[in-house]
Structure formats: C-alpha cells, structure tokens
Scaffold this active site. Structure first.
Site, short mmCIF file in Angstrom:
data_model
loop_
_atom_site.label_atom_id
_atom_site.label_comp_id
_atom_site.label_asym_id
_atom_site.label_seq_id
_atom_site.Cartn_x
_atom_site.Cartn_y
_atom_site.Cartn_z
N PRO A 127 48.87 42.91 21.60
CA PRO A 127 49.64 42.54 20.16
C PRO A 127 49.27 41.13 19.68
O PRO A 127 48.93 40.12 20.10
CB PRO A 127 50.93 42.57 20.58
N GLY A 170 50.93 35.36 21.75
CA GLY A 170 50.82 34.28 22.94
C GLY A 170 49.96 35.12 24.00
O GLY A 170 49.85 34.66 25.05
N LEU A 171 49.46 36.29 23.69
CA LEU A 171 48.65 36.90 24.91
C LEU A 171 47.17 36.74 24.67
O LEU A 171 46.34 37.43 25.17
CB LEU A 171 49.09 38.38 25.02
N GLY A 172 46.84 36.00 23.84
CA GLY A 172 45.23 35.58 23.43
C GLY A 172 44.55 36.69 22.52
O GLY A 172 43.33 37.00 22.82
N SER A 173 45.32 37.41 21.70
CA SER A 173 44.65 38.58 21.28
C SER A 173 43.21 38.22 20.64
O SER A 173 42.19 38.86 20.78
CB SER A 173 45.47 39.41 20.23
N ALA A 176 40.43 37.11 22.75
CA ALA A 176 39.73 38.26 23.64
C ALA A 176 38.87 39.09 22.60
O ALA A 176 37.78 39.48 23.43
CB ALA A 176 40.84 39.25 24.17
N ASP A 188 42.78 29.03 26.32
CA ASP A 188 42.71 30.57 25.93
C ASP A 188 41.40 31.01 26.30
O ASP A 188 41.07 31.85 26.98
CB ASP A 188 43.21 30.91 24.66
#
Ligand code: PMV
Length: 324
Positions: A101, A105-108, A111, A151
């Site tokens: 998403p 905070g998940l590094g979209s 990535a 990240d």
C-alpha cells in the site's frame, strides 16, 4: 523473447524511525508478503529508446518520452542510464505492479525503485545490491528531502539490518524466529510531511527532541542484543517503550493508538507504529498461537490489511558497510 522480471519486498522499521534521521541506530526488516514487481519485454520493432511504462496500480500507461522529466520513473531511468553509461535505453515495455500500500510506511515507492533498477535497463550488466541501494537513495533524496537511507538499504539488500546513518550497516544475528502482524490504519501518510514536522519540532525544542532520539537510539541498541539472544519478551517491551517515545515525538495518531491498544488487550507481546507514522501501519509482536485472535481484534477495530510476517533465525551478523 520471454519477459524478464524482478521484484522487491516491502519493509518494516522495527525500532528507531525518525531518530535514525538524526544519526541514532535503527533496525529494519524486509517484508516478503507484500512486494513490487517489474516485468520487462524487449520491443525490438520499436524505435530505439522507446520505453513504454504500464503501471495499473496508479492508472498509468505512457511512454518515458511523454513523462515529465521530474517524474520519479524518468529520474530513475535517467540515473540508471547514466550509471551504465548507455547512450540510450533499449526499446522495451515495462509493466510495474505492487501489492504494497502507498504511503503506509512499508516502503512502497522504494520497492518499486529497487525492482526497476535491479532489472530493467541493465541489458545484461549486473548491478550490485550496493549500487541498487545507492541509486535508489538518489531517488529517495528527490522525494523525501533528507532520508536516512534505511529504506533503500533494507529493501536493496533484502536482509534484516542494524543501521546508523553514514556510519555502519550490519545484517542482524537473530536467535530465534519472531512472529509479527502488520496492520494498516487505512490512513495514508506522507513521509516527507511527517519528517518535516518532526524537524520543525526539533528546531524549536532541540533538547527535548534530542533526548527522545537518544532514548530511541538506546532502545535500538538493546533490541539488537535481545534479537540475537532470542529474548522475545525483551523485544516486546522495547517495542512498547519505542511507541511511547514516538508518541512523545508527535507522530502517533488516535487511529494508530486505537489499533495499538486493541492489539495490547488481545494479547500482543509488543506493538508500535512503523515508519513515519500519523497513519500507515502498526507492527505487533505475537505468539503464533494468539496471532489469529489478535488479527481478528485488529480487523474489528478497523484495521484494513492485517497480515502475518516473521523474522527467521540467522546465526551471524555481517558488516555490509562501515563509513567511519
Ligand atoms: O518511509 P517510511 O514512512 O517508512 O519512513 C521512513 C523512516 C523515517 O525514519 C521516518 C524517515 C527516514 O528517512 O529514515
């Protein structure tokens, strides 16, 4: 010709977000359950340098030429072209898909950059993890002002890392398997804005913020030792302490606090927000036995994407890079 593809995982910051921007240590791990993928098909009939980009998640179908120069994809492909000293990119079709998403905070974004740089235009030349990481960092700088670099490092190396800005990057020794639940508050939060507001606070109340960053740095150091010992209860307690400090920094939110207290009441061993905060995800340390009850409680409290992930045991720490 068959398509070539590459993918990059999401990430969570287990300890030390924000303080890491100010030189304190932090710990991050890759999250393989969510990833960005890039599929490349050479287009030999197209004119040289024609790159078609298809990104259904953001409703994009365009060519590189039609994108503004300052668009992240344009900057990224230009960087790689220069890095590889290519006169032009090979003609290709590039499809980008991501299950991470955005602004969570998940590094979209990181990535996607890593997946593109790691594969797309390198025409047979190998780009090392270190090069992927440093090229991705250049892109991060364009969009995040003064990113710490955590990240791009965790996602490029795809390993759990202990990270100090401009000083050292180590992979972590992990004494046992740790189980986590990741849960999305459903609120998008822009890292650049949250980091900017922390900086404004730090400029106004320097000593107050420096103290909080010091305490967070201490927690990351203790967590590094506890992770290697396999001390689950110490890790849980350190996560809770880190969350209190994050909330004192001003990056928690009522929605995150609701999810955090829900996880605590349902039996979490430790829980904190992960990433910039003010939205995005929380990370919960769980026992495998209680994981599904906690996941259910989180969904009941409004969490939108709850999924398990784990940190596998690993016997050795290894220095990846040491600046000083
Ligand atoms: O990109 P996010 O939301 O996971 O946040 C990155 C972590 C911060 O410490 C807040 C910023 C940074 O550059 O390290």
């Amino acid at each position: 010709m068959a398509a070539i593809s590459s993918s990059a995982p999401g990430k969570i910051i287990l300890f030390g977000e924000h303080a890491v921007v100010y030189g304190r240590p932090a710990i991050a791990i890759p999250v393989h359950q969510r990833k960005a993928s890039v599929y490349i098909l050479a287009d030999p009939l197209a004119e040289t340098g024609r790159v078609e980009i298809i990104a259904p998640d953001i409703d994009m179908q365009t060519t590189l030429r039609d994108l503004p120069e300052e668009h992240p994809f344009s900057c990224l492909l230009k960087l790689v072209q220069n890095h590889l000293r290519l006169d032009h990119l090979p003609a290709m079709r590039m499809k980008i898909k991501s299950s991470i998403p955005i602004a969570s905070g998940l590094g979209s974004g990181t990535a996607v950059s890593v997946a593109i740089i790691g594969q797309s235009p390198n025409v047979g030349q190998k780009i090392s993890d270190a090069e992927v990481s440093s090229l991705t960092f250049e892109i991060e700088k364009l969009y995040h002002g003064s990113p710490s670099g955590i990240d791009n490092t965790v996602i490029s190396y795809t390993q759990p890392i202990f990270f100090i800005r401009d000083q050292c990057i180590e992979t972590l020794a992990v004494g046992r398997e740790y189980h986590f639940l990741v849960a999305h508050s459903g609120i998008a939060s822009k890292t650049v804005e949250v980091v900017g507001s922390v900086r404004a606070g730090w400029e106004k109340e320097h000593a107050y913020y420096e103290n909080l960053f010091d305490e967070i740095g201490e927690i990351s150091l203790k967590a590094k030792a506890a992770l290697s010992k396999g001390d689950v209860s110490a890790i849980g307690s350190l996560m809770n302490q880190n969350q209190v400090l994050l909330s004192q920094i001003g990056v928690s939110s009522p929605e995150l606090e609701l999810l955090i207290s829900t996880a605590q009441k349902a039996g979490a061993l430790g829980v904190k927000l992960s990433g910039a905060g003010r939205g995005g995800n929380i990370i919960t340390l769980v026992n495998p036995e209680t994981s599904s009850a906690i996941a259910q409680a989180l969904r009941g409290a409004g969490a939108q994407d709850v999924f398990p992930t784990s940190l596998p045991p690993s016997p050795h720490a290894e220095m990846i890079w040491n600046h000083g």
